[in-house]
Design a protein around this motif. Sequence first.
Motif, PDB file in Angstrom:
ATOM      1  N   MET A   1       0.844  -1.175   0.000  1.00 12.89           N
ATOM      2  CA  MET A   1       0.000   0.000   0.000  1.00 12.89           C
ATOM      3  C   MET A   1       0.891   1.240   0.000  1.00 12.89           C
ATOM      4  O   MET A   1       1.837   1.344   0.748  1.00 12.89           O
ATOM      5  N   VAL A   2       0.602   2.160  -0.848  1.00 10.55           N
ATOM      6  CA  VAL A   2       1.392   3.381  -0.971  1.00 10.55           C
ATOM      7  C   VAL A   2       0.883   4.391   0.047  1.00 10.55           C
ATOM      8  O   VAL A   2      -0.306   4.672   0.131  1.00 10.55           O
ATOM      9  N   GLU A   3       1.811   4.909   0.824  1.00  7.92           N
ATOM     10  CA  GLU A   3       1.440   5.898   1.829  1.00  7.92           C
ATOM     11  C   GLU A   3       1.762   7.295   1.321  1.00  7.92           C
ATOM     12  O   GLU A   3       2.583   7.480   0.418  1.00  7.92           O
ATOM     13  N   LYS A   4       1.126   8.264   1.945  1.00 14.63           N
ATOM     14  CA  LYS A   4       1.330   9.654   1.555  1.00 14.63           C
ATOM     15  C   LYS A   4       2.767  10.097   1.807  1.00 14.63           C
ATOM     16  O   LYS A   4       3.323  10.892   1.060  1.00 14.63           O
ATOM     17  N   SER A   5       3.403   9.536   2.844  1.00 12.21           N
ATOM     18  CA  SER A   5       4.765   9.951   3.190  1.00 12.21           C
ATOM     19  C   SER A   5       5.783   9.496   2.153  1.00 12.21           C
ATOM     20  O   SER A   5       6.896  10.002   2.111  1.00 12.21           O
ATOM     21  N   ASP A   6       5.435   8.525   1.285  1.00 14.05           N
ATOM     22  CA  ASP A   6       6.354   8.072   0.246  1.00 14.05           C
ATOM     23  C   ASP A   6       6.604   9.156  -0.796  1.00 14.05           C
ATOM     24  O   ASP A   6       7.615   9.116  -1.494  1.00 14.05           O
ATOM     25  N   PHE A   7       5.702  10.103  -0.926  1.00 11.65           N
ATOM     26  CA  PHE A   7       5.829  11.131  -1.947  1.00 11.65           C
ATOM     27  C   PHE A   7       6.359  12.453  -1.388  1.00 11.65           C
ATOM     28  O   PHE A   7       6.335  13.468  -2.079  1.00 11.65           O
ATOM     29  N   GLN A   8       6.832  12.447  -0.165  1.00 14.35           N
ATOM     30  CA  GLN A   8       7.449  13.635   0.410  1.00 14.35           C
ATOM     31  C   GLN A   8       8.779  13.884  -0.304  1.00 14.35           C
ATOM     32  O   GLN A   8       9.470  12.939  -0.677  1.00 14.35           O
ATOM     33  N   PRO A   9       9.152  15.149  -0.500  1.00 17.53           N
ATOM     34  CA  PRO A   9      10.410  15.447  -1.203  1.00 17.53           C
ATOM     35  C   PRO A   9      11.633  14.782  -0.562  1.00 17.53           C
ATOM     36  O   PRO A   9      12.516  14.303  -1.262  1.00 17.53           O
ATOM     37  N   GLN A  10      11.651  14.714   0.757  1.00 17.11           N
ATOM     38  CA  GLN A  10      12.792  14.108   1.449  1.00 17.11           C
ATOM     39  C   GLN A  10      12.878  12.609   1.134  1.00 17.11           C
ATOM     40  O   GLN A  10      13.955  12.090   0.852  1.00 17.11           O
ATOM     41  N   ASN A  11      11.743  11.911   1.154  1.00 15.87           N
ATOM     42  CA  ASN A  11      11.729  10.485   0.853  1.00 15.87           C
ATOM     43  C   ASN A  11      12.073  10.217  -0.609  1.00 15.87           C
ATOM     44  O   ASN A  11      12.758   9.242  -0.927  1.00 15.87           O
ATOM     45  N   LEU A  12      11.576  11.082  -1.503  1.00 18.78           N
ATOM     46  CA  LEU A  12      11.896  10.912  -2.916  1.00 18.78           C
ATOM     47  C   LEU A  12      13.384  11.107  -3.172  1.00 18.78           C
ATOM     48  O   LEU A  12      13.996  10.367  -3.947  1.00 18.78           O
ATOM     49  N   ARG A  13      13.992  12.097  -2.493  1.00 13.01           N
ATOM     50  CA  ARG A  13      15.432  12.322  -2.637  1.00 13.01           C
ATOM     51  C   ARG A  13      16.222  11.126  -2.120  1.00 13.01           C
ATOM     52  O   ARG A  13      17.193  10.701  -2.738  1.00 13.01           O
ATOM     53  N   GLU A  14      15.784  10.576  -1.006  1.00 14.06           N
ATOM     54  CA  GLU A  14      16.472   9.416  -0.421  1.00 14.06           C
ATOM     55  C   GLU A  14      16.371   8.201  -1.345  1.00 14.06           C
ATOM     56  O   GLU A  14      17.353   7.497  -1.562  1.00 14.06           O
ATOM     57  N   LYS A  15      15.187   7.967  -1.908  1.00 12.36           N
ATOM     58  CA  LYS A  15      15.012   6.848  -2.839  1.00 12.36           C
ATOM     59  C   LYS A  15      15.839   7.059  -4.105  1.00 12.36           C
ATOM     60  O   LYS A  15      16.428   6.118  -4.633  1.00 12.36           O
ATOM     61  N   PHE A  16      15.886   8.287  -4.592  1.00 14.73           N
ATOM     62  CA  PHE A  16      16.685   8.592  -5.765  1.00 14.73           C
ATOM     63  C   PHE A  16      18.166   8.356  -5.473  1.00 14.73           C
ATOM     64  O   PHE A  16      18.887   7.784  -6.285  1.00 14.73           O
ATOM     65  N   ARG A  17      18.619   8.805  -4.298  1.00 12.38           N
ATOM     66  CA  ARG A  17      20.019   8.621  -3.899  1.00 12.38           C
ATOM     67  C   ARG A  17      20.370   7.137  -3.813  1.00 12.38           C
ATOM     68  O   ARG A  17      21.401   6.703  -4.316  1.00 12.38           O
TER      69      ARG A  17
END
Length: 168
Positions: free
Chosen positions: A1-17
């Motif tokens: 299940m996709v949570e709203k916090s997965d799309f936070q800029p900080q989480n997206l940067r961490e996943k990208f890194r």
Amino acid sequence: MVEKSDFQPQNLREKFRLGVIWIVQYWKELFNFRFDKYMIIQVIPGVYGLALVAIGFGLLYLCFEAFFQSTWRGIFYLFFAAPLTFLVLASVLRALLEFYMVVFRISEHVDELVGIRDTVDRLSGISDSVDEMAALTRRIPFWKALTGTQRSRARVPDAARRRKDEDS
């Protein structure tokens, strides 16, 4: 299940890194000519995904070609042959990749067992010295008195003792 916090800029940067680190490690290991690590285990999920996409595009192309030959043939390919072929090919691909995973995991466990065997070989010498010590203590006359073993007990022959254990 996709949570709203997965799309936070900080989480997206961490996943990208983490993705960039994984890609750099992948290319680094791809050109590692020592072959000291099994890279296939890390690559299998990507290979599976790419192969599924390739199978899907290949089947869509066949459906497209079938429509040029005949409308009925195109409909047959689109609704029957392509889904069935995709199911069979995806299942065979999955079984093959799982087999590879099992073989590589067995290989890793065998490597661990070789390390354990060296330790066991070193410890096997201890059992010989323990057996020698036990044989030596049996010859000491006062040892039975110190350990509490009484001489008055009746000695049961080994053969009778084994039959008694088998009967119970």
